[in-house]
Scaffold this motif. Structure first.
Motif: not given
Length: 436
Positions: A112-122
């Protein structure tokens, strides 16, 4: 080789719908529904891996898109990996834990990898570098499930303590050249991994010796000399073993994993649907020597399941012979045969060694020694290709015969299918917790 068999053990989760043992719900389609529409996450297409050689690396670079209406603060990418695959160094924002086998579910490793950064739509995203897996010596029919989620998955109660990675942190990057997933794409994708490898299934017979009227112990064996373990397709079992007693004998007590299919013929299961490398099982019967019948002998034979991975056919059948005093000595000795060939014999399909190394960071190795009911036993230690068998109480066993001999009576063929699909499962071991 698709594999889809949802097991009875589910993984408790938070708001997301990701399961630590969801790899058992695999299928041939490139993706299966896992998240509700509220998550707004969809994976891109991931191609299967075919003709993989043991020792080779498999880079995983999944892409995904936030198809929702709002940006996400963080996401998690999870990878469920069957036991024939290991992994390389783990990034510091990832953790790994193992889940032991239970019921109809084999053990596996979860990353399991956690990505603590914003993920924009589209926008299409992917990890900046792939997660690298490695095909181990035991790899054959493997599976990977990749899941993207907006909530952290919670491991199953039977999972081992997680191990955190120490390599450089892994980040997400935008992939503007990648197409966004089509409408209705799921957040979980199942990837088949088919390795170029082999597994040598073999049986061993025995000699029954005693006086007319005696009740003696019969022990016959099944083993997988490897190097690969065998995970069958959904709803199927890797193999079953047919045992037919010689004429003039009768079973007083049968092995708990064996069911009568007509006359003195029995269909015997192996416990779990899959068979680990170097696993063996002994089937024990109490047999009465009713009379001396000249030329009588029985058979031990592998069932009719397809085994394209098994290239050694001479050890698929063995004899059960008789030496009865107080009457006519029907054979004068046991079947000697060739037995199994060392290290998989003339198997040509595999490139891995006959020793299962476990690999780096593999998780479980499925090497649990269990008992099959009150008499049948399984062992995963020390099988190297020559099948040593037991026999009656008064004699040692013999190796598997080279000749198939007369065809095994199959009057109960229909009953065999029922036994393997249902009755044998009742006696199958339920293995929980962590594999040794």
């Amino acid at each position: 080789m698709p594999f889809s068999s949802p097991g009875p053990r589910a993984v408790r989760q938070t708001a997301g719908a990701f399961g630590a043992v969801a790899l058992i719900a695999l299928c041939a389609a490139p993706a299966v529904a896992a998240d509700g529409p509220a998550t707004g996450l969809a994976l891109g297409t991931i191609a299967p891996f075919d003709k993989v050689k043991p020792g080779s690396e498999l880079p995983l670079s999944p892409t995904f898109t936030n198809t929702g209406t709002a940006a996400l603060d963080k996401v998690w990418l999870s990878y469920s990996v069957t036991r024939g695959l290991g992994r390389a160094a783990l990034p510091s924002n990832c953790l790994s834990y193992t889940v032991g086998s239970a019921d109809e579910e084999p053990g596996h490793t979860q990353v399991v990898c956690e990505f603590d950064q914003p993920v924009q739509t589209g926008v299409v995203y992917a990890p900046e570098r792939p997660l690298t897996l490695k095909a181990l010596d035991r790899a054959l029919y493997e599976h990977i499930q990749v899941t993207v989620d907006s909530t952290a998955p919670v491991p199953d109660d039977g999972a081992a303590a997680p191990v955190h990675g120490t390599a450089a942190t892994l980040k997400l990057v935008e992939r503007p050249d990648e197409k966004t997933p089509p409408a209705g794409a799921a957040s979980s994708a199942d990837i088949a991994v088919n390795a170029v490898n082999s597994a040598d299934f073999q049986v061993g017979g025995a000699q029954l010796k005693g006086k007319v009227g005696d009740t003696v112990t019969l022990r016959v064996k099944f083993a997988n000399a490897g190097p690969a373990w065998v995970l069958p397709q959904p709803g199927q079992r890797a193999v079953h073993v047919l045992v037919t007693l010689p004429e003039g004998t009768s079973a007083v007590r049968t092995d708990t994993l064996c069911t009568n299919t007509g006359a003195e013929s029995y269909a015997c299961g192996t416990g779990a649907p899959w068979v680990n490398e170097h696993e063996s099982r002994t089937y024990t019967f109490k047999v009465k020597l009713d009379k001396a019948v000249p030329g009588a002998r029985g058979y031990v034979e592998l069932g009719a399941e397809a085994r394209p991975f098994d290239h050694v056919k001479k050890n698929d059948t063995a004899h059960i012979t008789l030496a009865v005093s107080g009457g006519t000595d029907t054979t004068g000795g046991g079947s000697t045969g060739d037995g199994g060939s060392k290290g998989g014999g003339d198997s040509t399909g595999g490139t891995g060694s006959t020793t299962s190394t476990g690999g780096t960071g593999t998780g479980t190795d499925g090497g649990t020694t269990t008992t099959g009911g009150t008499t049948g036993t399984t062992s995963t230690a020390g099988t190297t290709g020559d099948l040593t068998t037991g026999g009656s109480d008064s004699t040692g066993g013999n190796l598997a015969a080279t000749g198939a001999g007369p065809a095994l009576p199959l009057a109960g063929a229909a009953a065999v299918a029922v036994v393997v699909g249902a009755g044998v499962v009742v006696a199958a071991r339920r293995r929980g917790g962590r594999e040794d």
